[in-house]
Design a protein around this motif. Sequence first.
Motif, mmCIF file in Angstrom:
data_model
loop_
_atom_site.group_PDB
_atom_site.id
_atom_site.type_symbol
_atom_site.label_atom_id
_atom_site.label_comp_id
_atom_site.label_asym_id
_atom_site.label_seq_id
_atom_site.Cartn_x
_atom_site.Cartn_y
_atom_site.Cartn_z
ATOM 1 N N ARG A 261 0.874 -1.146 0.133
ATOM 2 C CA ARG A 261 0.079 0.083 -0.098
ATOM 3 C C ARG A 261 0.904 1.314 0.047
ATOM 4 O O ARG A 261 0.498 2.348 -0.424
ATOM 5 C CB ARG A 261 -0.933 -0.116 1.217
ATOM 6 C CG ARG A 261 -0.093 -0.049 2.316
ATOM 7 C CD ARG A 261 -1.251 0.366 3.668
ATOM 8 N NE ARG A 261 -0.414 -0.049 4.859
ATOM 9 C CZ ARG A 261 -0.486 -1.124 5.696
ATOM 10 N NH1 ARG A 261 -0.947 -2.333 5.299
ATOM 11 N NH2 ARG A 261 0.424 -1.192 6.653
ATOM 12 N N SER A 262 2.149 1.129 0.490
ATOM 13 C CA SER A 262 3.067 2.141 0.528
ATOM 14 C C SER A 262 3.677 2.591 -0.821
ATOM 15 O O SER A 262 4.494 3.506 -0.754
ATOM 16 C CB SER A 262 4.156 2.182 1.568
ATOM 17 O OG SER A 262 3.522 1.962 2.723
ATOM 18 N N PHE A 263 3.395 1.615 -1.972
ATOM 19 C CA PHE A 263 4.259 1.837 -3.046
ATOM 20 C C PHE A 263 3.320 1.959 -4.101
ATOM 21 O O PHE A 263 3.576 1.427 -5.552
ATOM 22 C CB PHE A 263 5.092 0.402 -3.479
ATOM 23 C CG PHE A 263 5.880 -0.049 -2.282
ATOM 24 C CD1 PHE A 263 6.584 1.123 -1.254
ATOM 25 C CD2 PHE A 263 5.931 -1.136 -2.043
ATOM 26 C CE1 PHE A 263 7.397 0.662 -0.221
ATOM 27 C CE2 PHE A 263 7.085 -1.769 -0.994
ATOM 28 C CZ PHE A 263 7.450 -0.865 -0.015
ATOM 29 N N ASN A 264 2.162 2.651 -3.987
ATOM 30 C CA ASN A 264 1.128 3.136 -5.363
ATOM 31 C C ASN A 264 1.586 4.400 -5.943
ATOM 32 O O ASN A 264 0.500 4.523 -6.581
ATOM 33 C CB ASN A 264 -0.152 2.937 -4.619
ATOM 34 C CG ASN A 264 -0.732 1.445 -4.171
ATOM 35 O OD1 ASN A 264 -0.122 0.547 -4.486
ATOM 36 N ND2 ASN A 264 -1.844 1.546 -3.427
ATOM 37 N N SER A 265 2.645 4.834 -5.711
ATOM 38 C CA SER A 265 2.881 5.840 -6.627
ATOM 39 C C SER A 265 3.245 5.647 -8.180
ATOM 40 O O SER A 265 3.673 4.483 -8.465
ATOM 41 C CB SER A 265 4.093 6.695 -5.932
ATOM 42 O OG SER A 265 5.243 6.165 -6.109
ATOM 43 N N PRO A 266 3.126 6.543 -8.880
ATOM 44 C CA PRO A 266 3.365 6.239 -10.329
ATOM 45 C C PRO A 266 4.866 6.439 -10.764
ATOM 46 O O PRO A 266 5.204 5.766 -11.780
ATOM 47 C CB PRO A 266 2.918 7.718 -11.146
ATOM 48 C CG PRO A 266 2.147 8.359 -10.114
ATOM 49 C CD PRO A 266 2.497 7.746 -8.913
ATOM 50 N N THR A 267 5.823 6.407 -9.701
ATOM 51 C CA THR A 267 7.059 6.249 -9.945
ATOM 52 C C THR A 267 7.638 4.995 -9.819
ATOM 53 O O THR A 267 8.632 4.702 -10.264
ATOM 54 C CB THR A 267 7.968 7.033 -8.765
ATOM 55 O OG1 THR A 267 7.572 6.554 -7.541
ATOM 56 C CG2 THR A 267 7.544 8.626 -8.960
ATOM 57 N N GLY A 268 6.762 4.068 -9.273
ATOM 58 C CA GLY A 268 7.088 2.452 -9.582
ATOM 59 C C GLY A 268 7.526 1.948 -8.211
ATOM 60 O O GLY A 268 7.577 2.679 -7.208
ATOM 61 N N LEU A 269 7.841 0.676 -8.179
ATOM 62 C CA LEU A 269 8.238 -0.008 -6.949
ATOM 63 C C LEU A 269 9.635 0.170 -6.747
ATOM 64 O O LEU A 269 10.452 0.221 -7.697
ATOM 65 C CB LEU A 269 7.784 -1.452 -6.979
ATOM 66 C CG LEU A 269 6.118 -1.515 -7.157
ATOM 67 C CD1 LEU A 269 5.740 -1.900 -8.459
ATOM 68 C CD2 LEU A 269 5.558 -2.469 -6.013
ATOM 69 N N PRO A 270 10.048 0.190 -5.399
ATOM 70 C CA PRO A 270 11.305 0.459 -5.109
ATOM 71 C C PRO A 270 12.554 -0.660 -5.486
ATOM 72 O O PRO A 270 11.866 -1.908 -5.235
ATOM 73 C CB PRO A 270 11.304 0.579 -3.503
ATOM 74 C CG PRO A 270 9.947 -0.168 -2.988
ATOM 75 C CD PRO A 270 9.106 0.014 -4.363
ATOM 76 N N ARG A 271 13.605 -0.527 -5.784
ATOM 77 C CA ARG A 271 14.657 -1.550 -6.010
ATOM 78 C C ARG A 271 15.129 -1.773 -4.530
ATOM 79 O O ARG A 271 14.683 -0.994 -3.559
ATOM 80 C CB ARG A 271 15.696 -0.706 -6.791
ATOM 81 C CG ARG A 271 15.417 -0.277 -8.151
ATOM 82 C CD ARG A 271 16.539 0.502 -8.536
ATOM 83 N NE ARG A 271 17.644 0.004 -8.971
ATOM 84 C CZ ARG A 271 18.111 -1.170 -9.988
ATOM 85 N NH1 ARG A 271 17.229 -1.201 -10.885
ATOM 86 N NH2 ARG A 271 19.183 -1.738 -10.104
ATOM 87 N N PRO A 272 15.781 -2.997 -4.630
ATOM 88 C CA PRO A 272 16.225 -3.507 -3.165
ATOM 89 C C PRO A 272 17.009 -2.426 -2.384
ATOM 90 O O PRO A 272 16.966 -2.512 -0.993
ATOM 91 C CB PRO A 272 17.050 -4.748 -3.682
ATOM 92 C CG PRO A 272 16.403 -5.122 -4.826
ATOM 93 C CD PRO A 272 16.201 -3.867 -5.656
ATOM 94 N N GLU A 273 18.032 -1.874 -3.125
ATOM 95 C CA GLU A 273 18.821 -0.981 -2.265
ATOM 96 C C GLU A 273 17.879 0.266 -1.590
ATOM 97 O O GLU A 273 18.350 0.888 -0.664
ATOM 98 C CB GLU A 273 19.864 -0.214 -2.997
ATOM 99 C CG GLU A 273 19.410 0.586 -4.436
ATOM 100 C CD GLU A 273 19.439 -0.272 -5.782
ATOM 101 O OE1 GLU A 273 19.352 0.394 -6.727
ATOM 102 O OE2 GLU A 273 19.112 -1.522 -5.523
ATOM 103 N N ASP A 274 16.588 0.418 -2.150
ATOM 104 C CA ASP A 274 15.816 1.535 -1.449
ATOM 105 C C ASP A 274 14.877 0.931 -0.516
ATOM 106 O O ASP A 274 14.047 1.514 -0.158
ATOM 107 C CB ASP A 274 14.868 2.336 -2.898
ATOM 108 C CG ASP A 274 16.039 3.113 -3.639
ATOM 109 O OD1 ASP A 274 17.127 3.328 -3.122
ATOM 110 O OD2 ASP A 274 15.830 2.986 -4.936
#
Length: 1019
Positions: A261-274
């Motif tokens: 639910r915290s990753f619904n922004s248009p920028t995409g899902l985080p990479r492992p390092e993030d």
Amino acid sequence: MRMTGVETAASRVASAVAEAAAGAGALTGAGADAATGAAASADAADRARARAGEGGAAPELRGFARELAGRLAAACEGLPEPEALAALAAAGEAFAAPGPRDARTFPAAGPGPAAGAVYRELVALCLTAAAQYATPAPPTGSAADAGAAFEDRYAHYVVRTQGRVQLFGLTFSQARQEWPLDLAYISLAVSGGELLEEPGLQTPMKAELALDAAERVLLRGPAGSGKSTLVQWLALNAARRSFGTQLRSWNSLVPFVLPLRSFNSPTGLPRPEDWLQATGVPMAPPAGWVEGLLSAGRALVLVDGVDEVPPWLRSRTKSWLRELLLAYPASRFVVTTRPSAVPEDWLTAQGFSSLALLPMDRDDVGAFITHWHDSARAKADADGADDGGGGAADGTGGEGSERARERDLLDRYEKALLDAVGSRRDLGRLATNPLMCALLCALNRDRRMHLPRARKELYDAALDMLLIRRDSERDISGVEGVYLSRDEQTLLLQRLAYWLIRNGQVEAAADEAIGMIAESLDAMPQVKAQGTDPQTVFRHLLIRSGLLREPVPGSVHFVHRTFQDYLGAKAAVEARDFGVLVRNAHDDTWDNVVRMAVGHARPDERAYLLRQLLARADRSEPDRSRLVLLAAACLEHAPELDPEVWREVKARTACLLPPRSPGQAEELAKAGELVLELLPEPDGLTEGEAAATIRTAALVGGDRALQVIAGFRTDDRYEASRELSDAWGRFPVEVYADTVLADAPLSAAHLHVRTRGQMRALERLRHVRRLHVTWDGPLPPEIARRRDLESLILHRNPRLADLSPLAGHPSLRHLGVLDCPKVAGIEVVAELPTDSLAFGYLRDYLSLAPLARVTGLRSLVIGFEPEQRRIGDVPAADSLTELHLWQGARRMTLDGIERWPHVRMLTVAGSGQYRQLVRSLPLRGLEGLQIRHAAPVSAGALLPYERLARLVLIRCALEGSLKPLREFRRLRRLVLSECLGTVDLSPLAGLDELVIEVRGGTHVSGAERIPPERLVRRD
């Protein structure tokens, strides 16, 4: 010693891979170029050999090439040399081709039919080896120390943040205290555990046990079922390395909790390092730390809430997961979702097992109520200690006396609620998941044991308790300078809830929430007159309401999705958005919203809403059954309804009967007691229909359901008997034993005994001679004394070590010992008249030598890694006719299997055993074959086994067409369970005597060409 031609060719390919890997650097992304510019040529081999003499990293490179060459040569065993050389040459050329090195880019076929499977294995070996070599070595020296130090700090952080939980009713707005997760957590059951004695059929099992048997899991469960709490429990135990017997291997893992639910922004899902930054962890890891754990297989990736991702972004989430899995295949993944947000097989192609959290049974409910009241007693003691712990040491007078009175009240509340849930049908229907049980516990205490009877009343009472009474009774109001009535708070909260639902979100930015409050205040003059700004009102709701939570600064969501759905449904009804509700009714995330809207609506409104649902069902063939069942489930929320609408819903529901699968049973049960009136009588039902009918009634529960089940008590067909056994835990033990089991023959299935009460009840069930005992401790005396038992399965017993009490049982023909890791030996089998034995998930390297003294053995199951690594070294009798090697024994070889020429039923597990089976072609007289977890599997490769009558494929990737199966003149049943990809059934359309059984997780095409009587679907 001179190398063979195959060994020489393997060495050349390995050298080329080594040369390419040494110069490729680290892999990046999924399917990255592991060896750009490599060439399987003499020049490349020469360069690799030259490096081997230069010192530096050469010894390591030389060892790498030597090891890979051995693997490549071993993969070619059994192939004629010309075909092996062709496969190696083709693999070398494929690996040398420029571009991304993802196996999907290589040709689908190898140099010839016989070498095709080996070719693909060679390519995979090259890719994997190159990726492993190119991945940077683990840091040493100061870098390693820094990584280890950060891992310790991160683990302590996870323990602090995941080690406590908010228990509803104990955590109120004015004191957001949290309680130890260890005290609050109870182990819930999941479906998905396959029965060892009947492949493909499933039995409930505890979640930890199911997780231990799979490396990748898609965990499905409705709102409030405990998905997020289970994720929290997994993270906590991994961080502090405290897993017990089950999941012990997970103690070396580092957890990463990723709430989608915290990753619904248009920028995409985080990479492992993030990941740490994206999830609000206030710690910066050393460079490459997360990626290093993922590459080493030490990461436990807990992805929570696929259903909380908007539907239009779920394909993006799946792609993100797929890329992670391709880049880091060794790590563990657990993904959670509501059941219908994505298909059950959403991640099957990525190797995920699908597990479903089950409704709590009577024992689970009792355990939860006890845990909740234990936490309440701990809270009372802690409050007394915080107040100075006054009073006499003996507990008389002062604070000690007050604590004693509070504990006495809690004891009374606990007993009253346990009695009420056991005796009141309405409460039993409500207490099906942890959230509802917590609501009941809190309200039972708050209302002095006077509980509501309906779900809507329960939510109303909970909101009243949270929004008003807890503060007012403690004379707490206006702390933030804001005075809001219950209705005012509800209006503000329901607007936010409905906005989240309409936008497919479960979390909002704080600025968005404040903006909605500002718009609402213009229509709330009494609140606006207080002179408070929208931000202050927002903080008041966040701090005082008990319904909102701020997971990270700047974001807000409801403490539970159920409250969001309840308030959003209220807003939808007040806005008369019935069209919106109907248009979205096919979406799983709107299920609770629609049901609760029926409860909020006035009688004429709910009649209109239900009619519109049925009208849409008529227009939408794919969603017809789902919409009708949703309308039926709404009826329990309708205290008053037009009788004509009631009859129409009831009639439409009856058309969906009888249920034919466990999935249909679960959907029907949501309609509640209405469905009990519609369930068919036993006569004329198929075995699957009878079993699904029994399951439907068991899930509904209550006295009427018990009478429905009693009508099936003499049905001795396996599936029906199994459901009769499984339903025992949902009813009072002795009542069910007398009403159902006393007359149940149970000559095909086992009676499953899980509790002490059930164990005691065996005394009145002397006719039952087939028992399946799930226990924790030594063999119960009730079992040791039963000298008339014919079949006994001892299952999932973490403390069972000694089987000797079974010695001398005169009639015990079958013994199964499954998932009992402390069993020290199986010598007892020499003192039993058994002709059937099953051993699965026992201690590794346990010896099977005692089998030499079992003279009449006909059936043997091995599901662990015994001391004997070649199947031919197992000293089973020559009389063996059935041999089943399960996943736990996949590393055994089939060498020597031909010593049992009379074996007619065989199970093999894993690609290695499958390849041996089709290359060496032992046991050509097989009549039944089961292949598990193998890829690729070719129907054509099985043609030498021309006497096959039954073929079962479980979690296999099929290669080519099923057309070769038309050559099997005796084949009568084909079972496909969780097979990868899409299986085309059309080549089998003309086989009039073949029945095809398709089990959950298998996608098929061409099913329309198979007559209904020949196609069995088991969801």
